[in-house]
Design a protein around this motif. Structure first.
Motif, PDB file in Angstrom:
ATOM      1  N   ASN A  74       0.818  -1.219   0.000  1.00 21.10           N
ATOM      2  CA  ASN A  74       0.000   0.000   0.000  1.00 21.10           C
ATOM      3  C   ASN A  74       0.850   1.267   0.000  1.00 21.10           C
ATOM      4  O   ASN A  74       0.451   2.290  -0.563  1.00 21.10           O
ATOM      5  CB  ASN A  74      -0.947  -0.006   1.203  1.00 21.10           C
ATOM      6  N   ASP A  75       2.019   1.194   0.611  1.00 21.14           N
ATOM      7  CA  ASP A  75       2.890   2.376   0.599  1.00 21.14           C
ATOM      8  C   ASP A  75       3.340   2.722  -0.815  1.00 21.14           C
ATOM      9  O   ASP A  75       3.595   3.886  -1.126  1.00 21.14           O
ATOM     10  CB  ASP A  75       4.105   2.137   1.489  1.00 21.14           C
ATOM     11  N   ALA A  76       3.443   1.702  -1.649  1.00 22.79           N
ATOM     12  CA  ALA A  76       3.861   1.902  -3.039  1.00 22.79           C
ATOM     13  C   ALA A  76       2.664   1.939  -3.991  1.00 22.79           C
ATOM     14  O   ALA A  76       2.859   2.005  -5.205  1.00 22.79           O
ATOM     15  CB  ALA A  76       4.819   0.792  -3.461  1.00 22.79           C
ATOM     16  N   ASN A  77       1.455   1.877  -3.421  1.00 20.78           N
ATOM     17  CA  ASN A  77       0.234   1.879  -4.256  1.00 20.78           C
ATOM     18  C   ASN A  77       0.285   0.799  -5.334  1.00 20.78           C
ATOM     19  O   ASN A  77      -0.116   1.045  -6.486  1.00 20.78           O
ATOM     20  CB  ASN A  77       0.017   3.254  -4.894  1.00 20.78           C
ATOM     21  N   THR A  78       0.751  -0.382  -4.959  1.00 21.39           N
ATOM     22  CA  THR A  78       0.960  -1.445  -5.933  1.00 21.39           C
ATOM     23  C   THR A  78       0.338  -2.752  -5.477  1.00 21.39           C
ATOM     24  O   THR A  78       0.489  -3.155  -4.319  1.00 21.39           O
ATOM     25  CB  THR A  78       2.462  -1.646  -6.208  1.00 21.39           C
ATOM     26  N   LEU A  79      -0.309  -3.387  -6.406  1.00 20.43           N
ATOM     27  CA  LEU A  79      -0.894  -4.717  -6.232  1.00 20.43           C
ATOM     28  C   LEU A  79      -0.098  -5.687  -7.090  1.00 20.43           C
ATOM     29  O   LEU A  79       0.338  -5.336  -8.190  1.00 20.43           O
ATOM     30  CB  LEU A  79      -2.348  -4.684  -6.694  1.00 20.43           C
ATOM     31  N   TYR A  80       0.078  -6.918  -6.598  1.00 14.01           N
ATOM     32  CA  TYR A  80       0.855  -7.917  -7.335  1.00 14.01           C
ATOM     33  C   TYR A  80       0.046  -9.197  -7.526  1.00 14.01           C
ATOM     34  O   TYR A  80      -0.840  -9.514  -6.729  1.00 14.01           O
ATOM     35  CB  TYR A  80       2.129  -8.271  -6.572  1.00 14.01           C
ATOM     36  N   LEU A  81       0.407  -9.920  -8.560  1.00 15.95           N
ATOM     37  CA  LEU A  81      -0.098 -11.280  -8.741  1.00 15.95           C
ATOM     38  C   LEU A  81       1.070 -12.135  -9.207  1.00 15.95           C
ATOM     39  O   LEU A  81       1.526 -12.009 -10.351  1.00 15.95           O
ATOM     40  CB  LEU A  81      -1.237 -11.330  -9.755  1.00 15.95           C
ATOM     41  N   GLN A  82       1.552 -12.982  -8.318  1.00  9.64           N
ATOM     42  CA  GLN A  82       2.624 -13.917  -8.672  1.00  9.64           C
ATOM     43  C   GLN A  82       1.957 -15.175  -9.213  1.00  9.64           C
ATOM     44  O   GLN A  82       1.164 -15.818  -8.529  1.00  9.64           O
ATOM     45  CB  GLN A  82       3.471 -14.251  -7.459  1.00  9.64           C
ATOM     46  N   MET A  83       2.287 -15.517 -10.431  1.00  5.64           N
ATOM     47  CA  MET A  83       1.668 -16.658 -11.109  1.00  5.64           C
ATOM     48  C   MET A  83       2.726 -17.725 -11.352  1.00  5.64           C
ATOM     49  O   MET A  83       3.692 -17.496 -12.091  1.00  5.64           O
ATOM     50  CB  MET A  83       1.045 -16.206 -12.432  1.00  5.64           C
ATOM     51  N   ASN A  84       2.544 -18.859 -10.728  1.00  3.81           N
ATOM     52  CA  ASN A  84       3.490 -19.970 -10.841  1.00  3.81           C
ATOM     53  C   ASN A  84       2.854 -21.141 -11.563  1.00  3.81           C
ATOM     54  O   ASN A  84       1.624 -21.261 -11.629  1.00  3.81           O
ATOM     55  CB  ASN A  84       3.934 -20.405  -9.443  1.00  3.81           C
ATOM     56  N   ARG A  85       3.697 -22.002 -12.095  1.00  9.07           N
ATOM     57  CA  ARG A  85       3.241 -23.214 -12.783  1.00  9.07           C
ATOM     58  C   ARG A  85       2.114 -22.888 -13.752  1.00  9.07           C
ATOM     59  O   ARG A  85       1.034 -23.500 -13.723  1.00  9.07           O
ATOM     60  CB  ARG A  85       2.812 -24.270 -11.766  1.00  9.07           C
ATOM     61  N   LEU A  86       2.375 -21.931 -14.604  1.00 15.68           N
ATOM     62  CA  LEU A  86       1.362 -21.466 -15.541  1.00 15.68           C
ATOM     63  C   LEU A  86       0.942 -22.565 -16.499  1.00 15.68           C
ATOM     64  O   LEU A  86       1.741 -23.421 -16.903  1.00 15.68           O
ATOM     65  CB  LEU A  86       1.869 -20.251 -16.308  1.00 15.68           C
ATOM     66  N   LYS A  87      -0.339 -22.526 -16.861  1.00 18.45           N
ATOM     67  CA  LYS A  87      -0.929 -23.489 -17.777  1.00 18.45           C
ATOM     68  C   LYS A  87      -1.459 -22.747 -19.010  1.00 18.45           C
ATOM     69  O   LYS A  87      -1.713 -21.543 -18.956  1.00 18.45           O
ATOM     70  CB  LYS A  87      -2.087 -24.215 -17.093  1.00 18.45           C
TER      71      LYS A  87
END
Length: 119
Positions: A74-87
């Motif tokens: 929230n301090d960086a105003n950033t949301l993340y989505l780490q996506m592993n083992r992609l299909k």
């Protein structure tokens, strides 16, 4: 003007990983529950994951549970989505938005970033 902008998409092979980012502008991300959703050509938007304002509660669609991790700074105003083992079925336009648990009921929504998973 308020906006959300996603980044980090790309073309990868099955089994690879990618991390998407979503940065807010014009408003503090920390005031909102946030959601990641995706849409593939010819298909309805699909909810992927949500996170509450302080990041302590996260929610995932069954199709990505155990492979994707949502987080926020929230301090960086950033949301993340780490996506592993992609299909291959993870292919789509990924977008972030303010809200919880819906791919369409998002007050503020970004334009999206393409993720393509193919052999």
């Amino acid at each position: 003007e308020v906006s959300l902008v996603e980044s980090g998409g790309g073309s990868v092979q099955p089994g690879d990983s990618l991390t998407l980012s979503c940065v807010s502008s014009g408003f503090g991300l920390g005031f909102y529950d946030m959601t990641w959703a995706r849409q593939s050509p010819g298909k309805e938007p699909q909810w992927v994951s949500s996170i509450n304002t302080n990041g302590r509660n996260t929610f995932y669609a069954d199709s990505v549970k155990g492979r994707f991790i949502v987080s926020r700074d929230n301090d960086a105003n950033t949301l993340y989505l780490q996506m592993n083992r992609l299909k291959t079925e993870d292919t789509g336009l990924y977008y972030c938005g303010t809200g919880l648990g819906s791919a369409t009921n998002l007050l503020i929504k970004g334009p999206g970033v393409q993720v393509t998973v193919s052999e």
